[in-house]
Scaffold this active site. Structure first.
Site, PDB file in Angstrom:
ATOM      1  N   LYS A  89       0.837  -1.209   0.000  1.00 23.45           N
ATOM      2  CA  LYS A  89       0.000   0.000   0.000  1.00 23.45           C
ATOM      3  C   LYS A  89       0.869   1.255   0.000  1.00 23.45           C
ATOM      4  CE  LYS A  89      -2.326  -1.058   3.764  1.00 23.45           C
ATOM      5  NZ  LYS A  89      -1.865  -2.418   4.052  1.00 23.45           N
ATOM      6  N   CYS A 178     -12.085   2.583  16.613  1.00 20.47           N
ATOM      7  CA  CYS A 178     -10.903   1.722  16.524  1.00 20.47           C
ATOM      8  C   CYS A 178      -9.972   1.789  17.718  1.00 20.47           C
ATOM      9  CB  CYS A 178     -10.156   1.936  15.204  1.00 20.47           C
ATOM     10  SG  CYS A 178      -9.106   3.367  15.107  1.00 20.47           S
ATOM     11  N   MET A 179      -9.943   2.885  18.452  1.00 28.20           N
ATOM     12  CA  MET A 179      -8.934   2.983  19.508  1.00 28.20           C
ATOM     13  C   MET A 179      -9.469   3.289  20.897  1.00 28.20           C
ATOM     14  SD  MET A 179      -6.411   2.145  17.923  1.00 28.20           S
ATOM     15  CE  MET A 179      -5.609   2.086  19.507  1.00 28.20           C
ATOM     16  N   MET A 363      -7.302  -4.370  16.676  1.00 27.10           N
ATOM     17  CA  MET A 363      -8.761  -4.348  16.702  1.00 27.10           C
ATOM     18  C   MET A 363      -9.393  -5.526  17.433  1.00 27.10           C
ATOM     19  SD  MET A 363      -9.585  -1.567  15.589  1.00 27.10           S
ATOM     20  CE  MET A 363      -8.016  -0.846  15.983  1.00 27.10           C
ATOM     21  N   GLY A 400      -4.596   1.638  14.094  1.00 26.20           N
ATOM     22  CA  GLY A 400      -4.934   1.332  12.715  1.00 26.20           C
ATOM     23  C   GLY A 400      -4.900   2.515  11.777  1.00 26.20           C
ATOM     24  N   GLN A 401      -4.909   3.730  12.313  1.00 27.65           N
ATOM     25  CA  GLN A 401      -4.948   4.918  11.451  1.00 27.65           C
ATOM     26  C   GLN A 401      -3.694   5.755  11.679  1.00 27.65           C
ATOM     27  OE1 GLN A 401      -9.025   6.581  10.602  1.00 27.65           O
ATOM     28  NE2 GLN A 401      -9.399   5.915  12.681  1.00 27.65           N
TER      29      GLN A 401
END
Lengths: 774, 218
Positions: A89, A178-179, A363, A400-401
């Site tokens: 990616k 997510c967090m 997650m 995740g971000q």
């Protein structure tokens, strides 16, 4: 006979593209003929540093620029995160800037149809609509929903405008999805957010345990570091502890499967064994740990206006030991399906004083209706054996971000937070009011809505105006149908700032074209407390502008020129220096703007020109002040907290009627909802469509072969999609798994909006479905 | 050439390959019970090979095999290559015989060459697909034509990792073919020390049309 191409014709065909004739004669078969060539390029590339646009690892990349276009990417060898390596990616990330359907003009809904307008007209309309809504329905009827992909300045100006100027705590971000459990886990166990360790733990550990964490796909660069360390050192093992077999399990030395939700029981059983075998590090525990319990049977948040407040009570070690009596390996084997011997094996790895142990999770533990608890429980294990805050001994919560930590957690773009402290605390409000130059009475001491409740409020009509930036909730909200229908109701006004059309722009009344990633200056903050600056490297297309600047434009239209005075060529630096004032202490000091610009990421606390790699450890952390080896200064008792948290079942488990677990997640090629990665040709071609993974035996019983369509039905909705058998991952019998990147297959219409009552983070990993051959 | 084009080096190579690594076909990971091993295009093989192959064996640069010699043994891209060296007519093609050289590779003095490593050692009946050539004469001529082999090294942008141009079926183990002295020079990678190949390289099969993403119509 052979392939009918002899050496000569081979070379000839390759050499047809004359520019690469030399390369072609060296390497017959190489061809660049398919490349669309940049016109007017002089062939020179300039390399500029940036953090990668995608996950929370925070790889340093070098973006190759030719003219005003990004044309290449390589790993930044100066960045300690990835040391020059990226994943597929990252290497193709710049192609995501150039999708054909890029949003370049503002659009406004007129008579039901979206029409292009000058961006200034759209900004005028947004400001007018906000004023009108506040006048009619009060300040808590307008909201902003942002993102862990917001740059730090994006989140900071959003908080300043909404909390400081307008005076509503209706500020949330998708990092809630997510967090949030990671945050509440840190706060309840240590009193301060974010990991104590850093990625250098990878080179120092002997044992890695991945807790419900498919790192091979989700944090591939860190995973490679782990594999390389294992190969080099020979005394390293990797245990994959998960509910589904993945690429990570394939690489692991041992794959242990547990039934969904029962990680709670297994973590307690590991502690039970550590105590029973007297592997407790008593010196550490006596000096640095205290024992606590909270409420139990805490619910699942399924009803509107659900409220919960935990209450901590002290307990003794003996009481804690008594609590663990329920969690013998044999009893827990019955709950979890994990053989007692495997539980003892895990405990022995954590308990062996000669081994350094790092636990990784993301997650699996956070999107969990007991997300805060399971975070606490894994910290318990590390605390009992004193394996924390030293190189290689690390309970490590991954993000995740790219800026879930930097923007959402550090800037505090959540309803109860301010850049420093929480809105409920007068001190924190005073500090914010002073730095923001607003009356302290502006800042409301009461939090409003967390994300799920915010979308419920939109559905109910308590919120009438919502501005969504850098995120795609019309793909990612659980129990999606309710929230999409809510957004589409009469008298709701939705503004969406994004770079591509998505299911979220489909529900918008105004679309603002946004600058993406290196089309603007900004900062991200990664999983290991590293702040990463990037300059504007290429210009944004059309009328696209940074999300920060969009907010500034609207703020000025609302009359807050004084609070948003900066010029376009200086605003990021000015915002950073203003924001930095919130964190001026050895516990959180951030690097100055000039330092950030020079380096490939700087870790905080940044004190006297030095980064802090391991917090709470006197050797590395200048905030340690108790004269001991460790100092857990986040809590008032200067100790880390061990919590007695029981096993409680999931909000919805398979039964007679809905007899499968539904688990959702990602694949390496696509990032989140795919709005960027699906526009990158190589990534789209590698995984063009989502699918439902089914265990081969379940598929045989259902009479489905690979690629055949399957209907997945839950109490919320249903979806028909192709089956994947022995594909990327294999769920155990009784579970199916669906990647959520594909807007054609909106799996969240099937999921449940149950959340952790403490963190308010929804559980995307567990609900009950049944299957039919479609 | 005639002299070395025999199987005489088999024993020597067997010893050479024993020096390189331990048990080849034994699984490395302890998988969860009831879960098949062959998912994700048998991706487990990459990790096993990575762990079992010493770095020096992944970094050799003999360079004798080239794409041209590679395709000369094949009828079309992806066809099983014929056996280019002589083997005794009594040879049964049993796994042990072939795998002693082609399991892990290594130098064969008799052939003065490095043996290529098979990406699918678990298929034990080698002669099922790979056959020797005992005569160059054809029974009758054949008007066979092949498509062009996939273009290699075709990154999407300058310096980006090239996609995998071939199907992964029977070619799941990247490290077998793309590293070490036995690898075809043009497709050998210089970074065998990375263990998770598909972190950067994903399939974009050359013979499949490229798909463009479009949003699903509502």
């Amino acid at each position: 006979m052979t392939v009918k191409l002899d050496r000569r014709s081979f070379i000839k065909s390759a050499a047809a593209t004359s520019a690469v004739a030399t390369a072609a004669s060296l390497f017959p078969g190489i061809s660049f003929a398919d490349w669309k060539k940049q016109t007017g390029s002089n062939g020179m590339i300039t390399w500029k540093k940036a953090p990668c646009r995608f996950c929370g690892t925070g790889c340093g990349v070098l973006v190759g620029v030719s003219g005003d276009r990004a044309v290449a990417v390589k790993g930044d060898p100066k960045c300690s995160v990835n040391k020059g390596l990226c994943c597929v990616k990252g290497y193709h990330s710049v192609q995501a800037l150039y999708g054909k359907d890029r949003l370049t003009r503002a659009q406004v809904r007129k008579n039901g149809k979206m029409v292009e307008v000058p961006v200034s007209e759209a900004l005028d309309l947004i400001a007018a609509k906000m004023k009108e809504t506040i006048k009619k329905h009060g300040k808590d009827s307008v909201a902003i929903y942002g993102s862990g992909q917001w740059t730090i300045p994006d989140g900071y100006v959003a908080s300043k405008l909404f909390k400081g100027c307008i005076g509503t705590n209706n500020v949330e971000a998708n990092a809630r999805l997510c967090m949030a459990s990671a945050v509440t886990g840190f706060l309840t166990s240590f009193g301060l957010d974010e990991p104590m360790g850093c990625y250098e733990d990878i080179e120092n550990a002997n044992v890695f345990v991945t807790w419900g964490n498919n790192m091979a796909e989700m944090h591939p660069v860190l995973f490679s570091r782990m594999l390389a360390a294992r190969k080099r050192k020979k005394d390293v093992i990797l245990i994959d502890f998960a509910t589904r077999t993945t690429r990570t399990s394939q690489a692991a030395d041992k794959s242990i499967l547990f039934r969904p939700q029962t990680d709670l029981a297994v973590a307690n059983a590991i502690c039970h064994e550590i105590i029973r075998n007297n592997w407790v590090n008593w010196d550490f525990v006596n000096k640095h740990v205290s024992f606590h319990k909270g409420k139990t049977n805490i619910g699942y948040g399924l009803e509107d206006h659900f409220a919960f407040k935990d209450k901590a009570e002290n307990m003794t070690f003996e009481e804690y030991k008594e609590f663990l009596r329920e969690y013998t390996p044999e009893k827990v084997e019955k709950i979890s399906g994990v053989p007692a011997k495997d539980i003892r094996y895990l405990a022995s790895l954590y308990g062996d004083p000669k081994k350094k142990v790092t636990s990784f999770w993301c997650m699996g533990m956070n999107q969990h209706t007991r997300g805060t608890w399971i975070n606490n429980l894994v910290y318990n294990i590390h605390l009992l054996v004193g394996k924390i805050s030293t190189p290689g001994n690390s309970p490590f919560s991954l993000t995740g971000q790219p800026s879930a930590c930097g923007t959402v957690r550090e800037v505090g773009t959540l309803t109860h937070k301010l850049p420093h402290g929480v809105v409920m605390k007068e001190e924190a409000r005073k500090m914010a009011a002073e730095i923001w130059d607003v009356p302290v009475s502006n800042i409301d001491p009461k939090p409003t809505y967390h994300t799920v409740e915010m979308f419920r409020a939109l559905d109910r009509g308590d919120i009438r105006f919502m501005w969504i930036q850098v995120t795609n909730p019309m793909v990612t909200m659980p129990k999606l149908k309710r929230y999409r229908n809510g957004a589409l109701k009469e008298d709701r006004f939705i503004v969406v700032s994004d770079v591509y059309p998505t299911p979220t722009t489909d529900v918008a009344d105004v679309i603002l074209p946004a600058a993406m990633w290196v089309e603007q200056e900004g900062m991200f903050g990664n999983s290991e407390r590293r702040t990463q600056h990037f300059e504007q490297i290429v210009p944004p297309p059309g009328e696209a502008m940074s999300d920060t600047w969009q907010i500034i434009e609207v703020a000025r239209r609302l009359g807050f020129e004084k609070q948003f005075p900066w010029g376009k060529d200086e605003y990021i630096g000015k915002i950073w220096e203003e924001y930095r004032r919130f964190h001026a202490s050895p516990k959180h000091n951030m690097a100055p703007y000039e330092v950030l610009k020079k380096r490939s990421g700087v870790q905080w606390p940044f004190v006297n020109g030095r980064e802090t790699r391991w917090r709470y450890n006197a050797k590395y952390d200048p905030a340690v002040s108790n004269g001991e080896e460790f100092h857990f200064y986040g809590k008032k008792d200067n100790r880390a907290w061990i919590w007695a948290r029981p096993y409680e079942p999931a909000a919805e488990s398979p039964d007679q009627e809905y007899n499968f677990w539904l688990n959702t997640g990602r694949v390496i090629e696509h990032w989140h909802t795919g709005s960027m990665t699906r526009r990158v040709p190589i990534l789209h071609n590698a995984v063009p469509s989502s699918y439902v993974e089914i265990n081969p035996e379940d598929a045989a019983e259902l009479g489905v072969v690979n690629g055949e369509m399957v209907k997945i039905i839950s109490r919320r909705g249903e979806i028909v999609m192709p089956a994947s058998i022995n594909g990327r991952g294999v769920p155990p019998r009784g579970m199916v798994f669906v990647p959520f990147f594909d807007e054609k297959y909106l799996i969240n219409e099937v999921t449940l909006d149950a959340f952790c009552p403490i963190s308010k983070q929804p559980d995307y990993k567990k609900c009950a479905v049944r299957l039919e051959k479609a | 050439m005639k002299k070395t084009d025999t199987l005489m080096g088999r024993l020597g190579l067997g010893i050479a390959s024993l020096c390189l690594a331990g048990a080849m076909t034994a699984g490395f990971a302890v998988a969860a019970p009831g879960i098949p091993h062959d998912f994700d295009s048998k991706g487990e093989k990459i990790f096993n090979r990575y762990n079992e192959t010493p770095l020096p064996a992944m970094t050799g640069t003999d360079g004798k095999r080239t794409l041209n010699t590679f395709y000369e043994l094949r009828q079309y891209p992806g066809s099983p290559p014929r056996i280019p060296h002589k083997i005794p007519t009594s040879f049964s093609g049993e796994i042990f015989e072939c795998i002693s050289c082609h399991g892990r590779g290594g130098y064969v003095a008799e052939l003065d060459a490095y043996a290529p490593v098979t990406p699918h050692p678990e298929n034990e009946a080698c002669f099922q697909c790979h056959v020797p050539r005992l005569t160059e004469k054809l029974f009758v001529e054949n008007d066979w034509q092949s498509i062009e082999p996939p273009v290699i090294g075709r990154p999407q942008l300058g310096g980006s990792p090239p996609p995998i141009p071939h199907s992964l079926q029977l070619r799941e183990d990247c490290i077998a073919c793309h590293t070490g002295n036995g690898a075809v020079a043009e497709i050998r990678v210089e970074h065998g020390s990375r263990g998770n190949c598909r972190q950067c390289h994903v399939p974009m099969v050359a013979t499949k049309p490229v798909k463009e993403f479009t949003r699903p119509s509502k």
